[in-house]
Write a protein that holds these residues in place. Structure first.
Motif, PDB file in Angstrom:
ATOM      1  N   UNK A  72       0.829  -1.202   0.000  1.00  0.00           N
ATOM      2  CA  UNK A  72       0.000   0.000   0.000  1.00  0.00           C
ATOM      3  C   UNK A  72       0.867   1.257   0.000  1.00  0.00           C
ATOM      4  N   UNK A  73       0.702   2.073  -1.025  1.00  0.00           N
ATOM      5  CA  UNK A  73       1.459   3.309  -1.105  1.00  0.00           C
ATOM      6  C   UNK A  73       2.756   3.184  -1.877  1.00  0.00           C
ATOM      7  N   UNK A  74       3.200   1.955  -2.125  1.00  0.00           N
ATOM      8  CA  UNK A  74       4.418   1.743  -2.912  1.00  0.00           C
ATOM      9  C   UNK A  74       4.069   1.124  -4.261  1.00  0.00           C
ATOM     10  N   UNK A  75       3.378  -0.009  -4.243  1.00  0.00           N
ATOM     11  CA  UNK A  75       2.980  -0.658  -5.494  1.00  0.00           C
ATOM     12  C   UNK A  75       1.566  -0.278  -5.902  1.00  0.00           C
ATOM     13  N   UNK A 111      -4.735   5.133  -0.099  1.00  0.00           N
ATOM     14  CA  UNK A 111      -5.816   6.122  -0.052  1.00  0.00           C
ATOM     15  C   UNK A 111      -7.113   5.468   0.432  1.00  0.00           C
ATOM     16  N   UNK A 112      -7.355   4.252  -0.045  1.00  0.00           N
ATOM     17  CA  UNK A 112      -8.567   3.538   0.364  1.00  0.00           C
ATOM     18  C   UNK A 112      -8.465   3.149   1.836  1.00  0.00           C
ATOM     19  N   UNK A 113      -7.278   2.682   2.241  1.00  0.00           N
ATOM     20  CA  UNK A 113      -7.052   2.354   3.648  1.00  0.00           C
ATOM     21  C   UNK A 113      -7.317   3.577   4.525  1.00  0.00           C
ATOM     22  N   UNK A 114      -6.756   4.716   4.125  1.00  0.00           N
ATOM     23  CA  UNK A 114      -6.900   5.928   4.935  1.00  0.00           C
ATOM     24  C   UNK A 114      -8.362   6.347   5.038  1.00  0.00           C
ATOM     25  N   UNK A 115      -9.081   6.241   3.930  1.00  0.00           N
ATOM     26  CA  UNK A 115     -10.508   6.581   3.953  1.00  0.00           C
ATOM     27  C   UNK A 115     -11.280   5.636   4.865  1.00  0.00           C
ATOM     28  N   UNK A 116     -10.907   4.350   4.855  1.00  0.00           N
ATOM     29  CA  UNK A 116     -11.571   3.379   5.728  1.00  0.00           C
ATOM     30  C   UNK A 116     -11.247   3.651   7.194  1.00  0.00           C
ATOM     31  N   UNK A 117     -10.007   4.023   7.469  1.00  0.00           N
ATOM     32  CA  UNK A 117      -9.643   4.389   8.841  1.00  0.00           C
ATOM     33  C   UNK A 117     -10.428   5.618   9.286  1.00  0.00           C
ATOM     34  N   UNK A 118     -10.541   6.619   8.422  1.00  0.00           N
ATOM     35  CA  UNK A 118     -11.255   7.848   8.778  1.00  0.00           C
ATOM     36  C   UNK A 118     -12.721   7.540   9.101  1.00  0.00           C
ATOM     37  N   UNK A 119     -13.355   6.736   8.261  1.00  0.00           N
ATOM     38  CA  UNK A 119     -14.756   6.382   8.496  1.00  0.00           C
ATOM     39  C   UNK A 119     -14.908   5.621   9.811  1.00  0.00           C
ATOM     40  N   UNK A 120     -13.984   4.697  10.060  1.00  0.00           N
ATOM     41  CA  UNK A 120     -14.040   3.888  11.277  1.00  0.00           C
ATOM     42  C   UNK A 120     -13.796   4.720  12.525  1.00  0.00           C
ATOM     43  N   UNK A 141     -14.477   0.579  -5.478  1.00  0.00           N
ATOM     44  CA  UNK A 141     -13.562   1.452  -6.204  1.00  0.00           C
ATOM     45  C   UNK A 141     -12.491   0.720  -6.999  1.00  0.00           C
ATOM     46  N   UNK A 142     -12.256  -0.583  -6.679  1.00  0.00           N
ATOM     47  CA  UNK A 142     -11.191  -1.316  -7.354  1.00  0.00           C
ATOM     48  C   UNK A 142      -9.824  -0.956  -6.794  1.00  0.00           C
ATOM     49  N   UNK A 143      -8.779  -1.523  -7.398  1.00  0.00           N
ATOM     50  CA  UNK A 143      -7.400  -1.302  -6.961  1.00  0.00           C
ATOM     51  C   UNK A 143      -6.604  -0.684  -8.091  1.00  0.00           C
ATOM     52  N   UNK A 144      -5.994   0.450  -7.826  1.00  0.00           N
ATOM     53  CA  UNK A 144      -5.149   1.119  -8.807  1.00  0.00           C
ATOM     54  C   UNK A 144      -3.687   0.912  -8.451  1.00  0.00           C
TER      55      UNK A 144
END
Length: 250
Positions: free
Chosen positions: A16-19, A24-33, A114-117
């Motif tokens: 996450x964040x390198x490859x 971004x999705x992780x951070x959004x999930x943390x924020x919601x939680x 959202x899928x994975x970019x």
């Protein structure tokens, strides 16, 4: 031509964040939680609600850490200590594991939606490393690493995977401890000093340095180049493609 010292024969990549752009999705999930939890906590304890900050809170307390460690570390920064609970706690449980499982449910929903970019520069670098004959592993705290790698189409470019599932099975400590990186190097058949670490998280860079690895590349996606260097990165780039041109971020 890969921007690495000559003694490096293996590359150990954070996910996450390198490859992939799942950070971004992780951070959004943390924020919601965390915002839902903090709002509930503030109401129950007669305190003002102070939301989770997706900038410094994520980088300082959550990024790169195993899920439960992220919950524990962030809540401790707010003076909140929850019971640990058990790994299979339901997401509605107000325990460290319950909050972590709540976040994972939200993350999986967002990935499905959202899928994975991927980062194109990282994929280019992976191909270049493969052509050069360097060994390649992905090292992630995420229990969803296998699914994310498959969704991103990176399976054929990565020979070894050490993730949250493997760490739990083998009792490996998460970053900033170097255990997972050391396990990946061992599986690839290389010594730590022969391997380069690629990390965007401060905890991951710290783990790379603690493990005595031959080279640590900090990947600055959020404007923390100075901090990455302070935590032990030998070089810092904004994108892995810069290593192919010899550039080094300030």
């Amino acid at each position: 031509m890969l921007g690495l010292p000559a003694h490096v024969t293996a590359c150990l990549f954070d996910l996450d964040g390198v490859l992939t752009q799942t950070a971004r999705v992780h951070n959004a999930a943390w924020a919601e939680t965390f915002d839902a939890f903090l709002r509930q906590w503030a109401t129950a304890h007669g305190q003002p609600f102070v939301p989770y900050d997706p900038g410094p809170d994520y980088n300082r307390y959550v990024d790169g850490r195993p899920r439960a460690d992220g919950v524990r570390t962030f809540l401790a920064s707010r003076g909140i200590n929850l019971p640990e609970g058990a790994p299979d706690d339901p997401p509605e449980a107000n325990t460290v594991n319950g909050v972590g499982n709540r976040k994972n449910d939200i993350l999986l929903r967002r990935i499905h939606t959202d899928g994975v970019q991927v980062y194109d520069g990282s994929v280019t670098y992976l191909h270049a490393a493969a052509r050069a004959g360097l060994r390649r592993a992905v090292v992630s705290a995420s229990a969803n690493c296998r699914d994310v790698v498959a969704s991103a189409g990176l399976e054929d470019l990565l020979e070894v995977r050490v993730d949250g599932v493997v760490a739990a099975q083998r009792g490996l400590r998460g970053k900033p401890h170097p255990d997972t990186f050391l396990a990946a190097a061992e599986q690839l058949g290389v010594k730590p000093e022969q391997a380069a670490i690629f990390e965007d998280a401060l905890a991951g860079v710290e783990a790379g340095r603690a493990g005595g690895f031959g080279f640590v590349v900090g990947v600055d996606r959020v404007g923390q180049a100075t901090a990455l260097r302070e935590y032990g990165a030998d070089t810092v780039v904004a994108d892995l493609a810069e290593l192919l041109t010899g550039r080094d971020a300030a």
